[in-house]
Design an enzyme around this catalytic site. Structure first.
Site, PDB file in Angstrom:
ATOM      1  N   ASP A 354      24.804 -21.254   4.615  1.00 23.41           N
ATOM      2  CA  ASP A 354      25.508 -20.306   5.307  1.00 23.41           C
ATOM      3  C   ASP A 354      27.093 -20.288   5.391  1.00 23.41           C
ATOM      4  OD1 ASP A 354      26.166 -22.414   7.005  1.00 23.41           O
ATOM      5  OD2 ASP A 354      25.336 -21.529   8.949  1.00 23.41           O
ATOM      6  N   ASP A 356      30.286 -20.905   8.037  1.00 21.50           N
ATOM      7  CA  ASP A 356      30.596 -20.818   9.334  1.00 21.50           C
ATOM      8  C   ASP A 356      32.094 -20.519   9.536  1.00 21.50           C
ATOM      9  OD1 ASP A 356      27.821 -22.499  10.152  1.00 21.50           O
ATOM     10  OD2 ASP A 356      28.781 -23.687   8.635  1.00 21.50           O
ATOM     11  N   ASP A 444      27.993 -17.372  10.074  1.00 18.22           N
ATOM     12  CA  ASP A 444      28.028 -17.642  11.853  1.00 18.22           C
ATOM     13  C   ASP A 444      29.371 -17.595  12.099  1.00 18.22           C
ATOM     14  OD1 ASP A 444      25.354 -18.496  11.733  1.00 18.22           O
ATOM     15  OD2 ASP A 444      25.505 -20.552  12.061  1.00 18.22           O
TER      16      ASP A 444
HETATM   17  N1  DCT Z   1      26.207 -28.475  14.509  1.00 15.75           N
HETATM   18  C1  DCT Z   1      26.090 -28.857  15.470  1.00 15.75           C
HETATM   19  N2  DCT Z   1      25.114 -28.888  16.291  1.00 15.75           N
HETATM   20  C2  DCT Z   1      23.796 -28.420  15.572  1.00 15.75           C
HETATM   21  C3  DCT Z   1      24.036 -27.793  14.273  1.00 15.75           C
HETATM   22  C4  DCT Z   1      25.221 -27.802  13.834  1.00 15.75           C
HETATM   23  O1  DCT Z   1      27.236 -29.480  16.039  1.00 15.75           O
HETATM   24  N3  DCT Z   1      22.600 -28.461  16.281  1.00 15.75           N
HETATM   25  C5  DCT Z   1      27.507 -28.355  13.591  1.00 15.75           C
HETATM   26  C6  DCT Z   1      27.505 -29.350  12.490  1.00 15.75           C
HETATM   27  C7  DCT Z   1      27.539 -28.630  11.212  1.00 15.75           C
HETATM   28  C8  DCT Z   1      28.047 -27.115  11.886  1.00 15.75           C
HETATM   29  O2  DCT Z   1      27.767 -27.067  13.171  1.00 15.75           O
HETATM   30  C9  DCT Z   1      27.605 -26.192  10.995  1.00 15.75           C
HETATM   31  O3  DCT Z   1      26.080 -26.008  11.065  1.00 15.75           O
HETATM   32  P1  DCT Z   1      25.363 -25.744   9.707  1.00 15.75           P
HETATM   33  O4  DCT Z   1      25.993 -24.543   9.032  1.00 15.75           O
HETATM   34  O5  DCT Z   1      24.012 -26.143  10.156  1.00 15.75           O
HETATM   35  O6  DCT Z   1      25.899 -27.190   8.678  1.00 15.75           O
HETATM   36  P2  DCT Z   1      26.729 -27.215   7.475  1.00 15.75           P
HETATM   37  O7  DCT Z   1      27.221 -28.683   7.431  1.00 15.75           O
HETATM   38  O8  DCT Z   1      27.536 -26.119   7.342  1.00 15.75           O
HETATM   39  O9  DCT Z   1      25.557 -27.100   6.276  1.00 15.75           O
HETATM   40  P3  DCT Z   1      25.226 -26.083   5.258  1.00 15.75           P
HETATM   41  O10 DCT Z   1      26.243 -26.303   4.021  1.00 15.75           O
HETATM   42  O11 DCT Z   1      24.052 -26.201   4.929  1.00 15.75           O
HETATM   43  O12 DCT Z   1      25.464 -24.605   6.010  1.00 15.75           O
HETATM   44 MG    MG Z   2      26.847 -24.201   7.496  1.00 19.52          MG
END
Ligand code: DCT
Ligand code: MG
Length: 520
Positions: A354, A356, A444
């Site tokens: 995604d 963010d 997000d």
């Molecule tokens: N995060 C957190 N608690 C969670 C999930 C996520 O603190 N339960 C934080 C850490 C990473 C950030 O939010 C964004 O989450 P993701 O989009 O799931 O992770 P990402 O590292 O951006 O991985 P991806 O590249 O797959 O989106």
């Molecule tokens: Mg992410």
């Protein structure tokens, strides 16, 4: 269960040399390299093992001996760009082929001849890809420097490796992928079985190995490493000796694991729902869609509707295009609004599940109402395919939570945006077979007040393991509570304010780590 570290493996297996292949096992001259991009590490491991069992030579890394480069799920241009990025120059004797060549060869038990239908032929557009887009030049207005450095030494100033990821530099260069891929599968397996202890043990071990600047070559290398127990060491030993782990192979073939992984890959489907569907006997997406007794949430309906787009990872270029859309929409209402790319892309990842963003306004309180305006604007543009807004429950007197997994209290939005391919430079003329010229992208948006901006940015930048260890370190070593809203000193009973991430690291007595060093 796992084999004991020194117990002989259950099945009789051939020892492998450093490239994981015993010469005597190899039956064919062809030297194959499987591109992991889009294929995924799990499937690549599976195919590698399958091929090796059938006597094919499959290399772990791209080297001069390779005669066949096999990709799956990538367009020809994507594969060629990938090769260009790796400075592969002499391709005269190399066949770049689709997975169909590999599967036909597996079926035939011998490498089949390369036909034109197998070849991945580059389009004219490829020649235009001269300069590589780097995650460090995205042009976001608040700090976004994510220049990837070489693998760090992995050792702390005392010469030891810390048990906390926030005291280790972990870049995207992983010298121990063969082990960490195995650990990641096992961690997921235990997560699916709700065995938190084992899941955490494998995640921690994986994170330690990702931070190393050297590849583990023998059992003695493990002596200096923290967070490794008998189970994780047994897996490393098995891989060192045989090139793979039977436990991992079993998990990858396990029907429950495969089904839960498939179902949880649907946006809006968590472990509980996936398990419920599995217990009902459902095994595929078609079966889920056809089951009239299921009541899908709005989120799951969107997840199923846009499944194929969402499952294909978001590229850096796509993330950048989405960033521009979100930024333009915000700036219409507040020219000073900060729209900051966070999550994996901020850590320098080239692909993510995604995109963010943190959105805030320079003055505390000015961020209120901004999200609704932005969503109206995106709706007006006809590009908001789905959204779910979570209202703010933030109270600035709240003591930070001890629970890592607890969701923060900021206003936020989980959305799916329609990204026109014309806005992504390398995909400008792409349409799929149905003439669809856009891709659904998961986005997000988090809207903290400016006073919490540094904490929110640090918390949302990840990785998850980095965040987990940062909070554990704060609590255990410093008697402080850290979450996405703030930092609280339990000894003095006071909150510690911070304008930047550097301030937070300083409060915790930690050396500052760049986002690109937080890929724990
Ligand atoms: N995060 C957190 N608690 C969670 C999930 C996520 O603190 N339960 C934080 C850490 C990473 C950030 O939010 C964004 O989450 P993701 O989009 O799931 O992770 P990402 O590292 O951006 O991985 P991806 O590249 O797959 O989106
Ligand atoms: Mg992410």
């Amino acid at each position: 269960m796992f084999a004991k570290p020194h117990a002989p493996p259950v099945k009789k297996r051939q020892k492998l040399n450093s490239s994981n292949v015993s010469e005597s096992d190899i039956k064919f001259e062809e030297v194959i390299f499987l591109v992991e991009r889009k294929m995924g590490s799990t499937r690549r491991n599976f195919l590698t093992n399958l091929g090796r069992r059938k006597g094919f030579r499959i290399e772990d890394s791209l080297n001069n001996a390779v005669t066949h480069i096999v990709a799956e799920g990538n367009s020809p241009d994507e594969v060629w760009k990938w090769l260009q990025d790796r400075n592969v120059k002499d391709m005269t004797d190399v066949a770049v082929v689709d997975i169909s060549w590999f599967t036909e060869s597996m079926r035939a038990g011998t490498p089949v001849s390369v036909e034109s239908r197998h070849r991945l032929v580059v389009s004219k557009q490829f020649s235009l890809w001269d300069s590589r887009v780097s995650p460090s030049n995205g042009g976001y207005n608040v700090e976004d420097s994510t220049i990837i450095k070489d693998c760090s030494a992995g050792l702390g100033s005392s010469g030891t490796i810390s048990q906390y990821a926030c005291q280790r530099k972990t870049t995207l260069k992983n010298c121990n992928k063969i082990f960490t891929d195995a650990f990641d599968v096992l961690a997921e397996h235990f997560e699916f079985n709700e065995n938190k202890g084992h899941c955490l043990a494998f995640m921690r071990a994986s994170s330690v190995l990702k931070s190393l600047s050297f590849t583990i070559r023998n059992y003695r290398d493990l002596e200096v490493l923290p967070c490794l127990g008998p189970q994780t060491k047994a897996v490393i030993q098995e891989i060192l000796e045989y090139g793979n782990s039977l436990k991992v192979q079993d998990v990858l073939m396990d029907e429950r694991y495969k089904t839960i992984k498939l179902f949880t890959s649907i946006f809006g489907v968590g472990l509980k729902t996936a398990e419920k569907w599995y217990r009902k006997g459902l095994r595929s997406l078609d079966e889920v869609k056809a089951d009239t007794s299921l009541r899908f949430t709005k989120m799951q309906k969107a997840g199923l509707l846009y499944y194929d787009d969402i499952i294909s990872s978001v590229s850096w270029e796509e993330a950048k295009a989405v960033g521009q859309i979100v930024k333009d929409a915000c700036r219409r209402f507040d020219p000073d609004a900060a729209v900051v790319l966070t999550g994996g892309f901020r850590r320098g990842k080239e692909f993510g599940h995604d995109v963010d963003f943190i959105i805030t306004a320079p003055e505390n309180g000015k961020e209120v109402g901004l999200l609704q305006k932005v969503l109206s604007e995106l709706t007006y543009q006809g590009i908001l395919l789905y959204y779910d807004v979570i209202d703010s429950t933030f109270d600035n007197a709240q003591i930070p939570s001890k629970m890592f997994e607890a969701m923060d209290h900021f206003e936020k939005c989980f959305a799916i945006l329609k990204l026109k391919k014309e806005l992504v430079s390398s995909k400008q003329s792409e349409k799929d077979i149905n003439g669809k010229d856009w891709k659904a992208i998961r986005v997000d948006l988090v809207i903290p007040p400016m006073a919490c901006y540094a904490f929110a940015l640090l918390g949302w930048s990840g990785s998850r393991q980095f965040e987990r260890d940062l909070r554990r370190y704060a609590n255990v070593e410093k008697k402080m509570l850290l979450d996405n809203h703030g930092l609280y000193d339990k000894t003095t009973g006071k909150f510690l304010s911070a304008k930047t991430e550097e301030d937070i690291f300083a409060h915790l007595g930690l050396e500052y780590l760049e986002p690109s060093e937080r890929n724990a």
